[in-house]
Design a protein around this motif. Structure first.
Motif, PDB file in Angstrom:
ATOM      1  N   GLY A  48       1.533  13.384  -9.376  1.00 38.87           N
ATOM      2  CA  GLY A  48       0.637  12.236  -8.980  1.00 38.87           C
ATOM      3  C   GLY A  48      -0.254  11.766 -10.332  1.00 38.87           C
ATOM      4  N   ARG A  49      -1.617  11.804 -10.030  1.00 40.43           N
ATOM      5  CA  ARG A  49      -2.140  11.321 -11.367  1.00 40.43           C
ATOM      6  C   ARG A  49      -2.597  12.414 -12.343  1.00 40.43           C
ATOM      7  NH1 ARG A  49      -7.177   8.508  -8.527  1.00 40.43           N
ATOM      8  NH2 ARG A  49      -6.553  10.011  -6.805  1.00 40.43           N
ATOM      9  N   ARG A  92       2.321  15.131   0.998  1.00 43.71           N
ATOM     10  CA  ARG A  92       2.555  14.027   1.938  1.00 43.71           C
ATOM     11  C   ARG A  92       2.958  14.587   3.285  1.00 43.71           C
ATOM     12  NH1 ARG A  92      -0.373  12.327  -0.919  1.00 43.71           N
ATOM     13  NH2 ARG A  92      -0.025  10.324  -2.336  1.00 43.71           N
ATOM     14  N   LEU A 143       2.447   1.520  -3.671  1.00 46.87           N
ATOM     15  CA  LEU A 143       1.173   1.824  -4.730  1.00 46.87           C
ATOM     16  C   LEU A 143       0.776   3.128  -4.400  1.00 46.87           C
ATOM     17  CD1 LEU A 143      -0.663  -1.433  -4.968  1.00 46.87           C
ATOM     18  CD2 LEU A 143       1.236  -0.532  -6.509  1.00 46.87           C
ATOM     19  N   SER A 144       0.708   3.605  -3.270  1.00 45.86           N
ATOM     20  CA  SER A 144       0.347   5.175  -2.994  1.00 45.86           C
ATOM     21  C   SER A 144       1.422   6.387  -3.355  1.00 45.86           C
ATOM     22  CB  SER A 144      -0.283   5.186  -1.634  1.00 45.86           C
ATOM     23  OG  SER A 144       0.667   5.007  -0.466  1.00 45.86           O
ATOM     24  N   THR A 145       2.677   5.947  -3.576  1.00 47.67           N
ATOM     25  CA  THR A 145       3.656   6.853  -3.596  1.00 47.67           C
ATOM     26  C   THR A 145       3.548   7.385  -5.001  1.00 47.67           C
ATOM     27  OG1 THR A 145       5.245   5.510  -2.229  1.00 47.67           O
ATOM     28  CG2 THR A 145       6.180   7.315  -3.868  1.00 47.67           C
ATOM     29  N   PRO A 146       3.226   8.892  -5.025  1.00 41.99           N
ATOM     30  CA  PRO A 146       3.185   9.733  -6.376  1.00 41.99           C
ATOM     31  C   PRO A 146       4.280  10.077  -6.813  1.00 41.99           C
ATOM     32  CG  PRO A 146       2.554  11.095  -4.352  1.00 41.99           C
ATOM     33  CD  PRO A 146       2.925   9.770  -3.637  1.00 41.99           C
ATOM     34  N   CYS A 176      -1.561  17.526  -3.956  1.00 43.34           N
ATOM     35  CA  CYS A 176      -0.694  16.316  -3.793  1.00 43.34           C
ATOM     36  C   CYS A 176       0.563  16.674  -2.600  1.00 43.34           C
ATOM     37  CB  CYS A 176       0.286  16.096  -5.085  1.00 43.34           C
ATOM     38  SG  CYS A 176       0.853  14.105  -5.100  1.00 43.34           S
ATOM     39  N   LEU A 196       0.875  -1.019   0.131  1.00 43.41           N
ATOM     40  CA  LEU A 196       0.139  -0.060   0.106  1.00 43.41           C
ATOM     41  C   LEU A 196       0.872   1.295  -0.107  1.00 43.41           C
ATOM     42  CD1 LEU A 196      -2.835  -0.960   2.469  1.00 43.41           C
ATOM     43  CD2 LEU A 196      -2.990  -0.731   0.145  1.00 43.41           C
TER      44      LEU A 196
END
Length: 161
Positions: free
Chosen positions: A85-86, A122, A70-73, A120, A67
């Motif tokens: 990010g996306r 963190r 996979l969540s690392t932008p 975005c 997790l």
């Protein structure tokens, strides 16, 4: 006619030239907390059996690691576009770019934040960069992203203007 070698460099100014790239990976502290949470699974399952506790801890550690990875932008700047990010935007729609550290970064993430901005962020990365969006079709006023190297990101976005 021969095809170009896959290792040949991209022509200068092409979209595949990466001017700046950064993955917003979790800090050591986040990995440590994930490890502690996985280890706590031993306490949950040890009344059943020690084997169940160890198995639960290993499964939890794998799940937490997957997790987090996979969540690392990623932040990526090319001559033509910016990806955070996306989200992706053409660089011609980027206006003023500012870096913030310390209390100024806290202010940008908090009281000065516009609720319609793309974020975005963190929590384990303090510095942020504010990127103005000038696209008239986009109602997002700016993007705010965490980055470990705000000055390098600002330089990559403002070079060649």
């Amino acid at each position: 006619m021969s095809s170009p070698s896959p290792k040949s460099p991209a022509p200068k100014g092409s979209a595949s030239t990466v001017l700046y790239s950064e993955r917003l990976t979790p800090s050591f502290g986040i990995w440590f907390v994930a490890a502690l949470l996985a280890a706590a699974c031993i306490l949950v399952f040890v009344p059943i059996s020690l084997t169940a506790g160890i198995t639960g801890a290993v499964v939890a550690a794998v799940i937490f690691a997957v997790l987090l990875i996979l969540s690392t932008p990623q932040i990526r700047v090319t001559p033509d576009s910016l990806q955070v990010g996306r989200a992706q935007i053409e660089r011609r729609f980027i206006g003023q770019v500012e870096a913030f550290r310390g209390d100024d970064a806290t202010m940008q993430r908090g009281p000065a934040l516009n609720a319609t901005a793309y974020m975005c962020i963190r929590g384990w990365i303090s510095p942020v960069v504010r990127i103005e969006i000038t696209d008239p079709a986009d109602r997002t006023p700016y993007w705010l992203t965490s980055t470990r190297h705000p000055e390098k990101l600002v330089e990559a976005l403002t070079q060649g203007r």
